[in-house]
Motif scaffolding. Sequence first.
Motif, PDB file in Angstrom:
ATOM      1  N   GLY A  25     -48.657 -68.321 -59.227  1.00  0.00           N
ATOM      2  CA  GLY A  25     -48.818 -68.583 -57.420  1.00  0.00           C
ATOM      3  C   GLY A  25     -48.720 -67.711 -56.900  1.00  0.00           C
ATOM      4  N   SER A  66     -40.700 -57.936 -52.339  1.00  0.00           N
ATOM      5  CA  SER A  66     -41.345 -57.103 -53.413  1.00  0.00           C
ATOM      6  C   SER A  66     -39.683 -56.179 -53.927  1.00  0.00           C
ATOM      7  CB  SER A  66     -42.243 -55.894 -53.428  1.00  0.00           C
ATOM      8  OG  SER A  66     -43.339 -56.353 -53.116  1.00  0.00           O
ATOM      9  N   ASN A 108     -58.049 -58.003 -48.515  1.00  0.00           N
ATOM     10  CA  ASN A 108     -56.334 -56.941 -48.550  1.00  0.00           C
ATOM     11  C   ASN A 108     -55.824 -56.734 -47.558  1.00  0.00           C
ATOM     12  OD1 ASN A 108     -56.302 -58.252 -51.255  1.00  0.00           O
ATOM     13  ND2 ASN A 108     -56.718 -56.551 -51.467  1.00  0.00           N
ATOM     14  N   ASN A 109     -56.071 -56.325 -46.772  1.00  0.00           N
ATOM     15  CA  ASN A 109     -56.110 -55.110 -45.525  1.00  0.00           C
ATOM     16  C   ASN A 109     -56.083 -56.287 -44.606  1.00  0.00           C
ATOM     17  OD1 ASN A 109     -56.012 -52.641 -46.733  1.00  0.00           O
ATOM     18  ND2 ASN A 109     -57.405 -52.349 -45.517  1.00  0.00           N
ATOM     19  N   HIS A 114     -46.026 -49.854 -49.010  1.00  0.00           N
ATOM     20  CA  HIS A 114     -45.175 -51.135 -50.250  1.00  0.00           C
ATOM     21  C   HIS A 114     -45.225 -50.055 -51.042  1.00  0.00           C
ATOM     22  CE1 HIS A 114     -45.037 -55.205 -51.542  1.00  0.00           C
ATOM     23  NE2 HIS A 114     -44.729 -54.524 -52.344  1.00  0.00           N
ATOM     24  N   SER A 161     -51.044 -50.044 -44.670  1.00  0.00           N
ATOM     25  CA  SER A 161     -49.732 -51.216 -45.395  1.00  0.00           C
ATOM     26  C   SER A 161     -48.795 -51.533 -46.846  1.00  0.00           C
ATOM     27  CB  SER A 161     -50.054 -52.592 -45.117  1.00  0.00           C
ATOM     28  OG  SER A 161     -50.529 -52.675 -43.754  1.00  0.00           O
ATOM     29  N   PHE A 183     -50.840 -67.885 -52.180  1.00  0.00           N
ATOM     30  CA  PHE A 183     -49.775 -67.255 -51.457  1.00  0.00           C
ATOM     31  C   PHE A 183     -49.832 -66.428 -50.488  1.00  0.00           C
ATOM     32  CE2 PHE A 183     -48.252 -62.704 -51.756  1.00  0.00           C
ATOM     33  CZ  PHE A 183     -46.728 -63.158 -52.092  1.00  0.00           C
ATOM     34  N   GLN A 238     -52.376 -58.797 -44.433  1.00  0.00           N
ATOM     35  CA  GLN A 238     -51.565 -57.528 -44.086  1.00  0.00           C
ATOM     36  C   GLN A 238     -51.368 -57.315 -42.690  1.00  0.00           C
ATOM     37  OE1 GLN A 238     -49.237 -56.364 -46.292  1.00  0.00           O
ATOM     38  NE2 GLN A 238     -50.522 -56.045 -48.315  1.00  0.00           N
ATOM     39  N   ASN A 239     -52.346 -57.635 -42.059  1.00  0.00           N
ATOM     40  CA  ASN A 239     -51.738 -57.416 -40.502  1.00  0.00           C
ATOM     41  C   ASN A 239     -52.524 -58.754 -39.803  1.00  0.00           C
ATOM     42  OD1 ASN A 239     -52.435 -54.177 -39.752  1.00  0.00           O
ATOM     43  ND2 ASN A 239     -53.752 -54.432 -41.545  1.00  0.00           N
ATOM     44  N   THR A 290     -41.709 -49.052 -52.945  1.00  0.00           N
ATOM     45  CA  THR A 290     -41.191 -49.705 -54.148  1.00  0.00           C
ATOM     46  C   THR A 290     -41.722 -49.183 -55.156  1.00  0.00           C
ATOM     47  OG1 THR A 290     -42.753 -50.808 -53.782  1.00  0.00           O
ATOM     48  CG2 THR A 290     -41.200 -51.813 -52.522  1.00  0.00           C
ATOM     49  N   THR A 329     -67.526 -57.049 -57.197  1.00  0.00           N
ATOM     50  CA  THR A 329     -66.310 -57.549 -55.865  1.00  0.00           C
ATOM     51  C   THR A 329     -65.472 -58.401 -57.208  1.00  0.00           C
ATOM     52  OG1 THR A 329     -67.654 -57.177 -54.505  1.00  0.00           O
ATOM     53  CG2 THR A 329     -66.064 -58.661 -53.736  1.00  0.00           C
ATOM     54  N   ARG A 363     -36.756 -47.212 -44.687  1.00  0.00           N
ATOM     55  CA  ARG A 363     -36.810 -47.231 -46.212  1.00  0.00           C
ATOM     56  C   ARG A 363     -36.323 -45.370 -46.776  1.00  0.00           C
ATOM     57  NH1 ARG A 363     -39.922 -52.133 -45.554  1.00  0.00           N
ATOM     58  NH2 ARG A 363     -38.350 -54.300 -46.512  1.00  0.00           N
ATOM     59  N   LEU A 392     -46.765 -58.201 -59.366  1.00  0.00           N
ATOM     60  CA  LEU A 392     -45.900 -57.178 -58.973  1.00  0.00           C
ATOM     61  C   LEU A 392     -46.045 -55.639 -60.353  1.00  0.00           C
ATOM     62  CD1 LEU A 392     -44.855 -56.180 -56.480  1.00  0.00           C
ATOM     63  CD2 LEU A 392     -42.435 -56.885 -58.524  1.00  0.00           C
ATOM     64  N   ASP A 442     -42.780 -60.524 -44.424  1.00  0.00           N
ATOM     65  CA  ASP A 442     -42.910 -59.085 -45.327  1.00  0.00           C
ATOM     66  C   ASP A 442     -43.340 -58.786 -46.342  1.00  0.00           C
ATOM     67  OD1 ASP A 442     -42.609 -56.592 -44.987  1.00  0.00           O
ATOM     68  OD2 ASP A 442     -40.644 -56.325 -44.829  1.00  0.00           O
ATOM     69  N   ASP A 443     -44.080 -58.206 -46.913  1.00  0.00           N
ATOM     70  CA  ASP A 443     -44.493 -58.093 -48.466  1.00  0.00           C
ATOM     71  C   ASP A 443     -43.258 -56.833 -49.306  1.00  0.00           C
ATOM     72  OD1 ASP A 443     -46.978 -59.653 -47.835  1.00  0.00           O
ATOM     73  OD2 ASP A 443     -48.275 -57.951 -49.243  1.00  0.00           O
ATOM     74  N   ILE A 444     -43.272 -56.419 -48.807  1.00  0.00           N
ATOM     75  CA  ILE A 444     -42.180 -55.318 -48.832  1.00  0.00           C
ATOM     76  C   ILE A 444     -41.132 -56.321 -49.283  1.00  0.00           C
ATOM     77  CG2 ILE A 444     -41.312 -52.835 -48.677  1.00  0.00           C
ATOM     78  CD1 ILE A 444     -43.571 -52.356 -47.021  1.00  0.00           C
ATOM     79  N   GLY A 445     -40.417 -56.855 -47.986  1.00  0.00           N
ATOM     80  CA  GLY A 445     -39.171 -57.345 -48.142  1.00  0.00           C
ATOM     81  C   GLY A 445     -39.501 -57.905 -49.019  1.00  0.00           C
ATOM     82  N   ASP A 469     -63.161 -56.203 -51.477  1.00  0.00           N
ATOM     83  CA  ASP A 469     -61.558 -56.430 -51.980  1.00  0.00           C
ATOM     84  C   ASP A 469     -60.998 -55.534 -51.110  1.00  0.00           C
ATOM     85  OD1 ASP A 469     -61.599 -58.177 -54.378  1.00  0.00           O
ATOM     86  OD2 ASP A 469     -62.220 -56.700 -54.801  1.00  0.00           O
TER      87      ASP A 469
END
Lengths: 208, 468
Positions: free
Chosen positions: B20, A180, A110-111, B151, B147, A165, A114-115, B155, B197, B49, B24, A175-178, A106
């Motif tokens: 979709g 959120s 995800n990582n 985040h 990353s 998504f 992110q890249n 946030t 998993t 930030r 958060l 950019d994910d942070i943007g 998992d």
Amino acid sequence: MEKFETLTGIAAPLDRPNVDTDQIIPKQFLKRIERTGFGKFLFYDWKYEDDGKTLNPEFELNSPQYSGATILVAGKNFGCGSSREHAPWALLDYGFRVIIAPSYADIFFNNCFQNGILPIVLPEDTVSTLLSKAKAQGYKLTVDLVNQTITDSEGLSIPFNVDPFRRNSLLKGLDDIGLSLQYEDEITAYESRRPSWKTGAAGGTAVA
Amino acid sequence: MGKTMFEKIWENHIVHEEAGSPTLLYIDLHLVHEVTSPQAFEGLRLTGRKVRRPDLTVATMDHNVPTTDRSLPVADPISRRQMEALSENCKEFGVTLYDINSRRQGIVHVIGPELGLTQPGMTIVCGDSHTSTHGAFGTLAFGIGTSEVEHVLATQCVPQTRPKTMEIRVNGKLGLGVTAKDVILAIIGKIGTAGATGYVVEYTGEVIRSLSMEGRMTICNMSIEAGARAGLIAPDETTFEYVKGRNFAPKGEDWEAAVREWRKLPSDADAVFDTLVELDGSAIAPHVSWGTSPGMVVPINGEVPGPDDFESEADKKAAVRALEYMGLTPHTRLADVPLDTVFIGSCTNGRIEDLRAAASILRGRKVKDNLRAMVVPGSGLVKMQAEKEGLDVIFKESGFEWREAGCSMCLGMNPDILQPEERCASTSNRNFEGRQGKGGRTHLVSPQMAAAAAIVGHLVDIREWEVE
């Protein structure tokens, strides 16, 4: 993050299951404080003999035919173990933009997103076919994220699924942070509803 | 239909959701260490930030730190630089840091619970896969990449796709000499390293209920070794008893209010999990790993398997490779395997109860000649407590090295590593190739089994030991 739409490149096979992140990037290289420059340490303990200098001729990726490969075809449960994002950083820095495997751990999965790395999940027998084909000199695949297909010059065409998504984020290099931070008001509203006793590090004596 | 504990915690932390997209989630506590954070702080600087909630963020140094004399400078300049970077970042962004000179320093997953930062019903993240440890409190806790660390710093939220739920029910009672470590190794052996998993696992059943908080942490800690996103155990009186009075735990009326909320957390009787796995706890023997993946385990009274014992071609090949790496031949009795090193420590088994258990075996006995034995407490506070109880004297008199707190030989980022072909019984969590040092051979065991193995110089069935 760099956009990803379509890519044609040499496919390199790594035919072993449960390749863990300790193998992808051994711990002695996690001490750097930068995000770049990890490619030369990718699969370090497999890549080199015990002296850390001589290339191990047994290791698949050391074969000259895979030089410049951008697609890695791998076994099941790829990227298991530690959460270190140094693993995708090393893969990316080495040149890989796509990984194809029957399954992933998992956090690693995800990582990758992110890249700007696209990790594709395919059935085990399809991956086996690709592993065999990738043994041929100069075998190339085209990975098309817009149409979600993998093709080669011999007429092979494999559809693949990817979370819509994630697909959109990769296609646009978002950019994910943007994303959120667009919900700033909702975050603030949530914070005002949190119980007052959830004080974190402010709730005790800070004396070290 | 009722709700699982996971569903309750998840729903309590939704900041924003829409079809979709990932949900958060709000994060109640963000734990930070030196290895997976420098690039995240650098990202904040590059984008201008701030850390949104420094009050909900706590940092320590654990992966890199030497476990030798703390009054000496850190010899490895790159490790030192990474620790300095964390100090500078915490100062710049206003984050509480327990650095190498703090008595509260330790493995991030040991200090969270012992300081009372970890509490039921929370969401906790850390750039470390063993964040699952905190699930022992009925806390949704999971590892994230760098990353995502950035985040959360920016946030206090993390986007997450909702995982599925799995119940792992361990019935009955454990036999004498069988520990939480053996239970989790048996579970991973049964379901495999990718068996969970995509799931959040809730551990239930009589065996789990009877475990101490520290045993529960050992179980949840290794959830990641079964591939799980997180592991959870419902909070009960054992949990409240553990949390009460700790430094960062709620006090007075806040404590009463918190406990009222925590009592609502356990899964409802009619809640439905996506998958159920059941084990008979009374049938679990002490376990030991033989190969290079935490799923490659057998009972201590069993034999090393051969490639023919596996069904798929991939698993057969993996077994051949693992046997070669481990220097083992099929059908060897594991109790006959001689050892070079014993390591007691890590976020899996480096807490006070683990040290007490090991010391109870070692008292009045000596470590086998030519065997290197090392004990590394999980935190400065664990070390202090052990010294108060005189455990350090027992360890030292038996021939163990008594070290300062850190991750140490669990992953060998500091000078504590195995040499090629050196064989180690280790209370840690991963037996990957090269994990404890290039070419090093790891056998995962419980603290009791590690201690007994140190005395006789080979793996041993602790159940026989006790009748000797």
